[in-house]
Design a protein around this motif. Structure first.
Motif, PDB file in Angstrom:
ATOM      1  N   PHE A  58       0.824  -1.212   0.000  1.00  9.74           N
ATOM      2  CA  PHE A  58       0.000   0.000   0.000  1.00  9.74           C
ATOM      3  C   PHE A  58       0.853   1.254   0.000  1.00  9.74           C
ATOM      4  CE2 PHE A  58      -1.783   3.465   2.562  1.00  9.74           C
ATOM      5  CZ  PHE A  58      -2.971   3.733   1.881  1.00  9.74           C
ATOM      6  N   THR A  59       0.351   2.290  -0.685  1.00  7.77           N
ATOM      7  CA  THR A  59       0.889   3.640  -0.534  1.00  7.77           C
ATOM      8  C   THR A  59      -0.218   4.613  -0.913  1.00  7.77           C
ATOM      9  OG1 THR A  59       2.771   5.094  -1.005  1.00  7.77           O
ATOM     10  CG2 THR A  59       1.797   3.962  -2.885  1.00  7.77           C
ATOM     11  N   HIS A  60       0.009   5.886  -0.691  1.00 10.11           N
ATOM     12  CA  HIS A  60      -0.955   6.923  -1.062  1.00 10.11           C
ATOM     13  C   HIS A  60      -0.230   7.949  -1.914  1.00 10.11           C
ATOM     14  CE1 HIS A  60      -4.357   9.677  -0.780  1.00 10.11           C
ATOM     15  NE2 HIS A  60      -3.480  10.634  -0.503  1.00 10.11           N
ATOM     16  N   VAL A  61      -0.864   8.401  -2.983  1.00 10.48           N
ATOM     17  CA  VAL A  61      -0.235   9.350  -3.901  1.00 10.48           C
ATOM     18  C   VAL A  61      -1.002  10.668  -3.889  1.00 10.48           C
ATOM     19  CG1 VAL A  61       0.384   9.816  -6.295  1.00 10.48           C
ATOM     20  CG2 VAL A  61       0.608   7.493  -5.383  1.00 10.48           C
ATOM     21  N   GLU A  62      -0.295  11.730  -3.561  1.00 15.63           N
ATOM     22  CA  GLU A  62      -0.875  13.068  -3.571  1.00 15.63           C
ATOM     23  C   GLU A  62      -0.657  13.723  -4.939  1.00 15.63           C
ATOM     24  OE1 GLU A  62      -2.572  14.658  -1.346  1.00 15.63           O
ATOM     25  OE2 GLU A  62      -2.320  13.393   0.442  1.00 15.63           O
ATOM     26  N   PRO A  63      -1.476  14.716  -5.292  1.00 12.60           N
ATOM     27  CA  PRO A  63      -1.218  15.480  -6.519  1.00 12.60           C
ATOM     28  C   PRO A  63       0.174  16.085  -6.500  1.00 12.60           C
ATOM     29  CG  PRO A  63      -3.395  15.985  -5.662  1.00 12.60           C
ATOM     30  CD  PRO A  63      -2.708  15.156  -4.615  1.00 12.60           C
TER      31      PRO A  63
END
Length: 216
Positions: A58-63
């Motif tokens: 898992f990871t999260h990608v910001e603009p």
């Protein structure tokens, strides 16, 4: 004649050995860890499967922040960002573009790229190799359009709209690598000899020096 039969038999045996392998992973996963012991697979050590957690996948990608000279920002999601990608042969990037923003000409030495436009309008293209006359393949893409950039070929994307654009690209490697052409030629460490670059581009030394200043 016996020699011919022997050679045929040898080649057949060698061929069977060469292709007698499973090209797929031989385990469910091999979560990468920064350790110096354990099982070493595809450039990384594997985490003990009993210690693997959902967070490893898992990871999260910001603009991305596009307030730079190019007006674009590439946010990678490779094995560096998700350890669980190790041995799975895939990764992706999010690319944000300001109006008129450019993802400059570059190559991925270890991966083919497939890109989908999420928002905006992009002019994209890639250049074939010398053997195919350096042919440019280019197309304007709108939301929902998909385009493929073959492995190793120079390609680019330009936001031709007046609003922000977003694209998501998948790559056929957990670590496809990237070589930005201008940076590699004019911002290498140490710098490439001006004699090489002036002759390659057929320009005078002042032009090369001016280009190099852009990448200091």
């Amino acid at each position: 004649m016996k020699v011919v039969y022997f050679l045929v038999a040898f080649l057949a045996l060698a061929s069977s050995i060469a292709f007698a392998y499973d090209p797929s992973p031989l385990q469910d996963f091999c979560v990468a860890v920064n350790e110096n012991n354990g099982v070493f697979v595809n450039g990384k050590f594997c985490k003990d499967p009993k210690l693997v957690k959902a967070e490893d996948f898992f990871t999260h990608v910001e603009p991305g922040n596009t307030s730079n000279k190019l007006g674009s920002k590439v946010t990678p999601v490779t094995v560096t960002e998700i350890a669980g990608l190790n041995t799975l042969g895939i990764s992706l990037v999010r690319i944000d573009y300001a109006p008129k923003g450019l993802n400059p000409p570059h190559t991925h030495p270890r991966g083919t790229e497939i890109l989908i436009v999420v928002e905006g309008t992009l002019n994209v293209g890639f250049v074939a190799s010398n053997q195919n006359n350096n042919t440019l393949f280019t197309k304007v893409l709108n939301k929902g359009d998909v385009f493929v950039f073959p492995i190793g070929l120079i390609h680019f994307q330009l936001n031709v709209g007046n609003v922000n654009a977003i694209a998501i690209a998948g790559l056929s490697s957990q670590n496809p690598g990237v070589i930005t052409i201008a940076n590699a030629l004019f911002g290498s460490t140490p710098l490439i000899s001006s004699e090489v670059l002036t002759k390659a581009f057929q320009v005078n030394k002042n032009v090369i020096q001016n280009l190099e200043k852009q990448f200091l």
